[in-house]
Design an enzyme around this catalytic site. Structure first.
Site, mmCIF file in Angstrom:
data_model
loop_
_atom_site.group_PDB
_atom_site.id
_atom_site.type_symbol
_atom_site.label_atom_id
_atom_site.label_comp_id
_atom_site.label_asym_id
_atom_site.label_seq_id
_atom_site.Cartn_x
_atom_site.Cartn_y
_atom_site.Cartn_z
ATOM 1 N N PHE A 1 0.848 -1.185 0.000
ATOM 2 C CA PHE A 1 0.000 0.000 0.000
ATOM 3 C C PHE A 1 0.891 1.246 0.000
ATOM 4 C CE2 PHE A 1 -2.920 3.168 1.834
ATOM 5 C CZ PHE A 1 -3.949 3.039 0.905
ATOM 6 N N ASP B 1 2.011 -5.024 8.458
ATOM 7 C CA ASP B 1 0.821 -4.187 8.363
ATOM 8 C C ASP B 1 -0.383 -5.131 8.280
ATOM 9 O OD1 ASP B 1 -1.335 -2.593 7.559
ATOM 10 O OD2 ASP B 1 -0.082 -1.277 6.349
ATOM 11 N N TYR C 1 -10.925 0.794 10.591
ATOM 12 C CA TYR C 1 -12.157 1.099 9.857
ATOM 13 C C TYR C 1 -12.513 0.088 8.767
ATOM 14 C CZ TYR C 1 -8.638 3.391 6.869
ATOM 15 O OH TYR C 1 -7.529 3.661 6.105
ATOM 16 N N LYS C 2 -11.699 -0.939 8.595
ATOM 17 C CA LYS C 2 -12.027 -1.957 7.595
ATOM 18 C C LYS C 2 -12.809 -3.101 8.271
ATOM 19 C CE LYS C 2 -7.803 -0.908 4.966
ATOM 20 N NZ LYS C 2 -8.350 0.160 4.139
ATOM 21 N N ARG D 1 -12.363 -4.924 -7.142
ATOM 22 C CA ARG D 1 -12.000 -5.515 -5.858
ATOM 23 C C ARG D 1 -13.248 -5.742 -5.016
ATOM 24 N NH1 ARG D 1 -8.145 -2.868 -1.274
ATOM 25 N NH2 ARG D 1 -9.918 -1.468 -1.222
#
Length: 432
Positions: free
Chosen positions: A129, A199, A224-225, A391
């Protein structure tokens, strides 16, 4: 091929189906973007209102003590620890993933350089990322080090040598869903004398993680995922116990002080993980995050992360089966690993020529039908190697098998009817 009726039966037999009741999902929506932003837990609104109206509105500053505000980063951290194989008191909630990565990578590099000053290389993946790479590049420039990016997983082994200071990887790749073998890679890096940072942005709450079992050094992740903490929810940072008392992180803010309310002019780090707190925590966001974490912990009585992982694999396998059998002739290809052990809780699809450039519009047409996934751009110069992708994230807490079947049916219709060609689906927004 699996039928819609088969999916209805699977949903009826699903031992986790009751967990969906924890969420407030919009009617008519199949939400396959929990790997970007989790959905709203039903308890969140009431909890945040309580903090606003009672704890802040009536009790005011007293709530730092009476409502335990000051303990929230550690209390929620202990809850997340149960999901990622960490012990109580080892993980803290604070700041953003980017800031926590800066802290953790700085600490890891300081340890590594003190032990072996000749180690000058940070290794990561080119497909990691971007924020991780930006943070690593910034630190490399500050410290006179080199950031080395590998293009393929197989290339990592060649970097595990006496030049390596820190290996920095995201366990589940945000683009493809590829899942690293955390234990094996950590052991290999340690054998080469290096430290490892993981991560967990696409792992925590989605796949079983065992940080202590893998003997990892540092880890960060977002709230938040899959943890359903809400947009911009605080992130978390974990440090192995063997490093916690000796490591230094550069953002030495007042709340990471050993005695913050003595207000001394000199900084003395708090014990252990508490030193990784920087400034005053965002209480409203913490309250929302705790509700989100509790939705994942609700699965503990039903088999916990292992049960969630089992369902996740079943959902993604079904999606791959249906997408390939029904959409391959329409120009769709699998862009995620086929091996379930190498895949997180998401599936990515790419588009064959001449649909190479239509990915964004296809996703917008799907969203208009109530199937929400997301689009990630590829390399325009190398679309055959790094394609645009559609995705789809599969959160077992609220996604069912019939949802998967219906999502693929919508995708078939978008492609067959060429709905993606409509002008409104080809105007790109600021957020993709």
């Amino acid at each position: 091929m699996t039928t819609r009726q088969d999916c209805d039966v699977l949903d009826q037999e699903d031992p986790l189906r009751e967990l969906k009741q924890q969420f407030d999902l919009p009617a008519g929506t199949i939400y396959l973007d929990g790997n970007s932003l989790g959905v709203l837990p039903r308890e969140t609104l009431g909890r945040v209102q309580q903090v606003i109206q009672k704890e802040w509105g009536q009790d005011l500053i007293k709530s730092w003590n009476t409502a335990g505000w000051i303990d929230l980063p550690g209390r929620i951290g202990d809850k997340i620890a149960r999901l990622v194989g960490a012990a109580p008191g080892e993980l803290i909630v604070a700041d953003s993933t980017s800031l926590n990565l800066y802290k953790a990578l700085s600490a890891a590099l300081r340890i590594s350089l003190e032990q072996a000053p000749e180690r000058k290389v940070i290794v990561s993946e080119r497909s990691n990322f971007p924020t991780d790479l930006y943070i690593a590049e910034s630190l490399a420039q500050q410290l006179g080090l080199r950031l080395h990016l590998v293009d393929n997983v197989a290339d990592i082994a060649a970097t595990l040598n006496t030049d390596l200071a820190v290996l920095m990887l995201t366990e589940v790749n945000y683009r493809t869903g590829y899942k690293h073998d955390m234990k094996a890679l950590t052991a290999a890096a340690h054998a080469a004398g290096a430290l490892v940072i993981w991560d967990l942005a696409h792992s925590a709450g989605a796949v079983p993680v065992d940080l202590n079992g893998a003997k990892a050094d540092f880890a960060v992740g977002c709230g938040y995922k899959y943890l359903n903490g809400g947009p911009g929810a605080p992130a978390f940072v974990w440090v192995h116990a063997k490093h916690a008392q000796r490591c230094w992180q550069p953002l030495s803010g007042w709340l990471g002080h050993a005695a913050p309310f003595q207000f001394t002019p000199d900084y003395q780090a708090a014990a252990g993980i508490k030193r990784f707190i920087c400034g005053t925590p965002a209480l409203l966001s913490l309250a929302a995050l705790e509700c989100g974490v509790d939705t994942v912990l609700a699965a503990e009585s039903l088999g916990g992360m292992q049960a969630l992982r089992k369902k996740s694999i079943a959902l993604t396998e079904l999606f791959i089966e249906l997408a390939e059998s029904r959409c391959a002739a329409l120009g769709i290809r699998l862009a995620s690993p086929r091996d379930e052990n190498q895949r997180g809780s998401q599936v990515c699809l790419s588009l064959d020529a001449p649909l190479h450039e239509a990915g964004y519009a296809v996703m917008q047409a799907l969203i208009a039908r109530g199937v929400i996934g997301d689009f990630r751009a590829g390399d325009p110069a190398r679309l055959d190697e790094v394609p645009h992708i559609l995705r789809f994230g599969f959160t077992p807490l609220y996604i069912g098998f019939a949802d998967v079947y219906d999502a693929v049916e919508h995708l078939v219709q978008v492609l067959k009817n060429e709905e993606w060609k409509r002008p409104e689906f080809n105007t790109q927004g600021a957020v993709t």
